[in-house]
Design a protein around this motif. Sequence first.
Motif, short mmCIF file in Angstrom:
data_model
loop_
_atom_site.label_atom_id
_atom_site.label_comp_id
_atom_site.label_asym_id
_atom_site.label_seq_id
_atom_site.Cartn_x
_atom_site.Cartn_y
_atom_site.Cartn_z
N ASP A 68 0.80 -1.23 0.00
CA ASP A 68 0.00 0.00 0.00
C ASP A 68 0.83 1.28 0.00
OD1 ASP A 68 0.93 0.33 2.63
OD2 ASP A 68 -0.88 -0.56 3.51
N ASP A 114 4.90 -1.61 2.42
CA ASP A 114 3.69 -1.27 3.16
C ASP A 114 4.03 -0.24 4.22
OD1 ASP A 114 1.52 -3.23 2.20
OD2 ASP A 114 3.24 -4.54 2.56
N TYR A 115 2.99 0.49 4.63
CA TYR A 115 3.18 1.50 5.67
C TYR A 115 2.51 1.05 6.94
CZ TYR A 115 3.69 5.99 7.95
OH TYR A 115 4.04 6.99 8.83
N ARG A 116 3.24 1.16 8.04
CA ARG A 116 2.72 0.79 9.35
C ARG A 116 2.91 1.96 10.30
NH1 ARG A 116 0.97 -2.36 6.47
NH2 ARG A 116 1.30 -4.62 6.35
N HIS A 117 1.94 2.21 11.14
CA HIS A 117 2.04 3.32 12.09
C HIS A 117 2.87 2.89 13.29
CE1 HIS A 117 -0.74 5.85 9.88
NE2 HIS A 117 -1.47 4.77 9.68
N THR A 118 4.17 2.71 13.02
CA THR A 118 5.13 2.30 14.03
C THR A 118 6.28 3.28 14.01
OG1 THR A 118 6.25 0.85 12.45
CG2 THR A 118 4.50 -0.13 13.78
N GLY A 163 8.12 3.60 9.81
CA GLY A 163 6.82 3.40 9.18
C GLY A 163 6.76 2.42 8.03
N TYR A 164 7.86 2.26 7.28
CA TYR A 164 7.81 1.43 6.09
C TYR A 164 8.33 0.02 6.37
CZ TYR A 164 7.02 5.80 3.62
OH TYR A 164 6.50 7.00 3.21
N VAL A 165 7.63 -0.95 5.79
CA VAL A 165 8.07 -2.34 5.87
C VAL A 165 8.17 -2.87 4.44
CG1 VAL A 165 7.61 -4.66 6.71
CG2 VAL A 165 6.95 -2.69 8.10
N THR A 194 9.08 -5.95 1.88
CA THR A 194 9.19 -7.40 1.83
C THR A 194 9.97 -7.80 0.59
OG1 THR A 194 7.03 -7.62 2.90
CG2 THR A 194 7.90 -9.57 1.79
N ARG A 216 12.06 -9.12 5.76
CA ARG A 216 11.37 -7.87 6.03
C ARG A 216 12.41 -6.81 6.42
NH1 ARG A 216 7.86 -11.17 4.71
NH2 ARG A 216 5.71 -11.24 5.47
N ASN A 263 12.62 -2.88 7.79
CA ASN A 263 11.95 -1.69 8.31
C ASN A 263 12.77 -0.46 7.95
OD1 ASN A 263 9.73 -2.96 9.89
ND2 ASN A 263 11.45 -3.89 10.99
#
Length: 388
Positions: free
Chosen positions: A123, A216-220, A223-225, A227, A233, A235
């Motif tokens: 995404d 992908d984007y993660r709210h961590t 932010g980006y992961v 693959t 993976r 980060n």
Amino acid sequence: MSENASPTVVVVGSGLAGFGVLRELRRLSPEARLVLVTLEDGHFYSKPALSTALAKGKTSEALVTTPAEKMIANLKLDARIGREAEAIDLAGKALLTTGGPIQYDALILATGAEPIRPQIGGDAAHRAISVNQLEHYDRFRNELPEGARVLIMGAGLVGTEFANDLVTNGYNPVVVDMLDEPLAQLVPPAVGRKVRQTLQDKGVEWHFGRKVEAIDYRHTERGYVATLDDDTRINADIVLSAVGLLPHVKLAQEAGLEIGRGIKVNEYGQTSEPDIYAIGDCAEYPNGLAAYVTPIMAAARGIAPSALGTPTPIRFPPLSVQVKTTVFPINLLPPAAAVKGEWREVESDEHGDKHLFVDNDNTIQGYVLTREKCEERMEMDKLVGEAA
């Protein structure tokens, strides 16, 4: 073009190629009407400096060497800034733009190249940044957190230079490439391994023989992961795409000009339409693409008089390249893509390495120098030039 009237030469593009040929045109013809058409802001800057600007603490504004207003005044240009070249009317000899048609006696396409956008899932693949213009660098710098972990897709010239620039300035680059070593298409494997090890010792993390399948984007915290194709993976705080460039040929292609890998031109820089020329990253010369500073300036010196009515062949000097990896300096002259031969190690000691590319006729067609041996660049350029 009429012998009595001053010619109108229209140049599309305000990069090094566009301004390089405009300078030559004005030098040769003080009276010619020179029209510049560009979607950009028209400022002059060095695009190769984009991959080393962080190390020098440069903002995008500081990278501008000459503002558009000064370029326009110095070269006495009829400048159409922020205008898009939409089509070429071959029969009417007019460039159709968002500001209306412009008649030309000669048209020079300096449309450059655009970053390759690899097909990647996830995404957030669309958020990967390709730094090929000032505005791209501005975005990259603004979005880059202090001490960021930066995923770089591509270990070619630009990707490796960015890795060097980032790691020497407190960032943590992670580089992914489908080939086996950095600069794999430019240098022999032995040199690639040394580049890899030297930058790794500084903190660069490499993933070779791999490609990014999804971002992908993660709210961590990071932010980006990403693959990879082996399910690894990664980060990262930001993603930089440096997988290469494609010549911008759409305008020429839609006009029916001959296209190969780029806009095909002859020894004078002429396209398949004699009054239209191409220069720089968009052009495919008889010996192939030549997307560096030296060939652009050489092409400008041939195309400008040709466009003004005095056919002048382009004379390319040896097209050597300085790789801006400060922790492991490299000067190289890659052999032409069609040349068959092999790399031979000539010297390798504490002062650096020297490799020669020798063709099947035992003629030297290229070289790679590292570290202190980079000082031999001019001597090697002369040697290869004499052999050509």
